[in-house]
Design a protein around this motif. Structure first.
Motif, PDB file in Angstrom:
ATOM      1  N   PHE A   1       0.845  -1.189   0.000  1.00 54.16           N
ATOM      2  CA  PHE A   1       0.000   0.000   0.000  1.00 54.16           C
ATOM      3  C   PHE A   1       0.887   1.248   0.000  1.00 54.16           C
TER       4      PHE A   1
ATOM      5  N   PHE B   1      -1.280  -2.897   8.682  1.00 53.23           N
ATOM      6  CA  PHE B   1      -2.500  -2.508   7.959  1.00 53.23           C
ATOM      7  C   PHE B   1      -3.699  -3.389   8.289  1.00 53.23           C
ATOM      8  N   GLY B   2      -3.453  -4.680   8.417  1.00 47.00           N
ATOM      9  CA  GLY B   2      -4.560  -5.602   8.708  1.00 47.00           C
ATOM     10  C   GLY B   2      -5.101  -5.467  10.118  1.00 47.00           C
TER      11      GLY B   2
ATOM     12  N   ARG C   1      -5.888  -2.676  11.474  1.00 39.53           N
ATOM     13  CA  ARG C   1      -6.609  -1.405  11.578  1.00 39.53           C
ATOM     14  C   ARG C   1      -7.862  -1.580  12.428  1.00 39.53           C
TER      15      ARG C   1
ATOM     16  N   ARG D   1       3.070  -8.563   6.314  1.00 36.31           N
ATOM     17  CA  ARG D   1       1.736  -7.976   6.532  1.00 36.31           C
ATOM     18  C   ARG D   1       0.717  -9.063   6.816  1.00 36.31           C
ATOM     19  N   ALA D   2       0.833 -10.162   6.075  1.00 30.80           N
ATOM     20  CA  ALA D   2      -0.084 -11.289   6.305  1.00 30.80           C
ATOM     21  C   ALA D   2       0.209 -11.938   7.656  1.00 30.80           C
TER      22      ALA D   2
END
Lengths: 301, 270
Positions: B115, B125-126, B128, B177-178
């Motif tokens: 992103f 990000f995940g 959030r 991120r994952a």
């Protein structure tokens, strides 16, 4: 130089000829456009000069009476800004939410149909909106707020909001749809709801396109004449209280639309009307520049 | 609909595979519109370890992978039928809120897609909407970037834009991120296909390091890579499973002729 070399040069010159033609055409177009803008601004400056010199005492007052030589333009400038704010504050959030919803449509046929409908709406002449405003909206507003007449600033704002909505919505949807779909998919793969990814990634990435759409809408909101003229009530006075949208008012464009034909060319009256159009142009340019500085690109990859 | 495919579990030592599968498919089919992409497959994928999905292009590997976290639902034409259990719950009715499923089943795509935010924001990000202290967030960023073998390269520029990273680094950031979601299953759709060999090898090492802690299902066209990193292999062709089993057996002489042909010649005549 050999004949073969000369042939090669002449062939390449022939190949370049169309490209040179296009380049020249592009340059002429660019200079022509710039020249037209400069000429318009120069004309407005020159024609508004007499107003600044002969009516400067009354220009920035709230009273308009040409018979007495009083040309207060404040009600019109305020009316333009007030109507624009009402229209934009209604159209922008609704348009943005609708654009997000349309961009999320999985059924491509339905999406295309919606977009086509919006484009048709954007193409309807403003007089038609004005007639609908006079025939229905103003009556509905008068009934809803128990007023003698529904030809007020709020009605003008409502009509203008409906008028700018299709353009803003359609262009915003284009901007949102142009952001790589991979963002949405990657956000979804992280277990985020579509609106979370849209808010955090898609909208910032689409911000330049959305701001351009808003600027176009704003330009139309400021410049719209006919529909506003029919429903605003044409009262050359500041509302009382000042931010009362249920009062009749006047915008620069509705003033120009009503009186430019009645004023003698070269008169102070005419010059003041030209000055108002100069203010309108300046306002549009200032808002465009301000919006470009406020909205930073979201730098999509 | 076609008849049930021939599924051959070669190794007898695969008892955990059948006993406690992370994913269990029975008569599972996937479609895009009228086209049947995966036809009536039955398969158990064991918990923990790396399961590689191999097969020629158009075999249905990515479609199968995308069905497992229901990301295929982003395509209006996509649909599935048959029985599918993910982590003991039915894929459809067991996860009425699909985001629950996707938090448990992370996914990394073929093309890295970071992103346009900072490196640390990408990792978080995940998460959030989850209120966590800053110190915990920092700890998550560090842990995930270390797990993704990226920490040493970016630890001094966590606030830099993720777009400034190389493609290989971006792909590892996508994995980090994952991982920040602490998924139980990680789906990798050809994660090394669009990056350089050095970065690809870094991702392979990362996958092997992660495999004892989670179930990793990876689509790949790279047979050598499959041999290096997989614990189990599923060979798909034309929407059907040709053969599935432990890597040692798939890459042995005991495997089916079709499998051996594909593994040696990367060709399938099904």
């Amino acid at each position: 130089m050999t004949t073969a070399a000369l042939n090669t040069i002449s062939q390449s010159a022939l190949k370049n000829r169309p490209r040179d033609g296009i380049r020249t055409f592009a340059r002429v177009s660019a200079f022509g456009t710039s020249a037209i803008i400069i000429l318009i601004l120069a004309t407005l400056f020159l024609q508004s000069g007499p107003a600044i010199f002969t009516a400067s005492d009354s220009l920035f007052t709230a009273r308009w009476n040409p018979a007495e030589g009083v040309y207060g333009i404040v009600p019109m400038v305020f009316g333009s800004l007030f109507v624009m704010v009402i229209a934009m504050s209604l159209a922008l959030p609704i348009g943005l939410l609708a654009a997000m919803a349309i961009s999320q449509m999985r059924h491509q046929g339905l999406r295309r149909l919606t977009k086509s409908a919006l484009e048709i709406l954007a193409g309807i002449p403003s007089i038609v909106y004005g007639l609908i405003g006079v025939a229905y909206v103003s009556i509905w507003v008068a009934g809803a707020f128990d007023l003698q007449s529904g030809r007020i600033i709020l009605t003008a704002g409502l009509i203008l909001a409906v008028m700018i909505l299709p353009t803003f919505l359609s262009l915003s949807e284009d901007a949102i749809s142009s952001v790589p779909r991979a963002y949405q998919e990657n956000g979804a793969a992280l277990g985020l709801y579509p609106y979370e990814t849209q808010r955090a990634i898609i909208l910032p990435a689409a911000a330049p396109g959305i701001s351009s759409a808003a600027l176009l809408a704003l330009g139309r909101a400021l410049g719209e004449t006919m529909a506003v003229m029919l429903v605003i009530g044409s009262l050359d006075r500041l509302p009382r209280p000042l931010f009362n949208p249920l009062s009749s008012g006047q915008t620069i464009t509705s003033k120009l639309g009503r009186e430019i034909g009645e004023s003698a060319f070269g008169s102070t009256h005419f010059s003041v009307l030209v000055l108002m159009s100069l203010i309108l142009v300046t306002l549009t340019i200032a808002l465009t520049i301000a919006a470009r500085h406020i909205v930073k690109p979201g730098s999509p990859s | 609909m076609s008849h049930a495919p021939h599924l051959k579990i070669i190794s007898d030592n695969d008892a955990p595979l059948a006993a406690m599968p992370a994913i269990s498919l029975k008569g599972f089919s996937a479609y895009y519109g009228e086209n049947c992409i995966i036809s009536d497959i039955t398969l158990d994928i064991p918990r923990r370890g790396v399961t590689c999905l191999i097969g020629p292009s158009g075999a249905g590997k990515s479609t199968l992978l995308r069905s497992l976290n229901r990301i295929n639902e982003h395509n209006a034409q996509a649909s599935v039928s048959g029985k599918a259990d993910v982590l003991g719950r039915d894929l459809a009715s067991g996860y009425p809120d699909v985001t629950d499923l996707r938090r448990k089943v992370g996914m990394v795509f073929q093309t890295p897609c970071v992103f346009p935010r900072s490196i640390s924001e990408n990792v978080l990000f995940g998460l959030r909407g989850q209120k966590r202290p800053k110190s915990e967030k920092r700890e998550i960023v560090e842990r995930c970037l270390k797990a993704a073998a990226l920490w040493d390269e970016v630890s001094r520029r966590l606030s830099d834009s993720a777009l400034s990273l190389s493609l290989g680094q971006q792909q590892r950031l996508c994995i980090a991120r994952a991982l920040a979601m602490s998924p139980e299953i990680l789906l990798l759709d050809e994660p090394t296909a669009s990056i350089d060999p050095v970065s690809a090898r870094a991702i392979e090492n990362l996958v092997m390091d992660l495999s004892p802690q989670m179930t990793i299902i990876m689509v790949t066209h790279n047979i050598a890579q499959t041999k290096r990193i997989s614990d189990h292999v599923v060979f798909l062709c034309d929407g059907k499973i040709v053969e599935a089993g432990a890597k040692t057996d798939i890459f042995s002489r005991r495997s089916l002729d079709k499998t051996r042909t594909y593994l040696t010649e990367e060709f399938c005549d099904c």
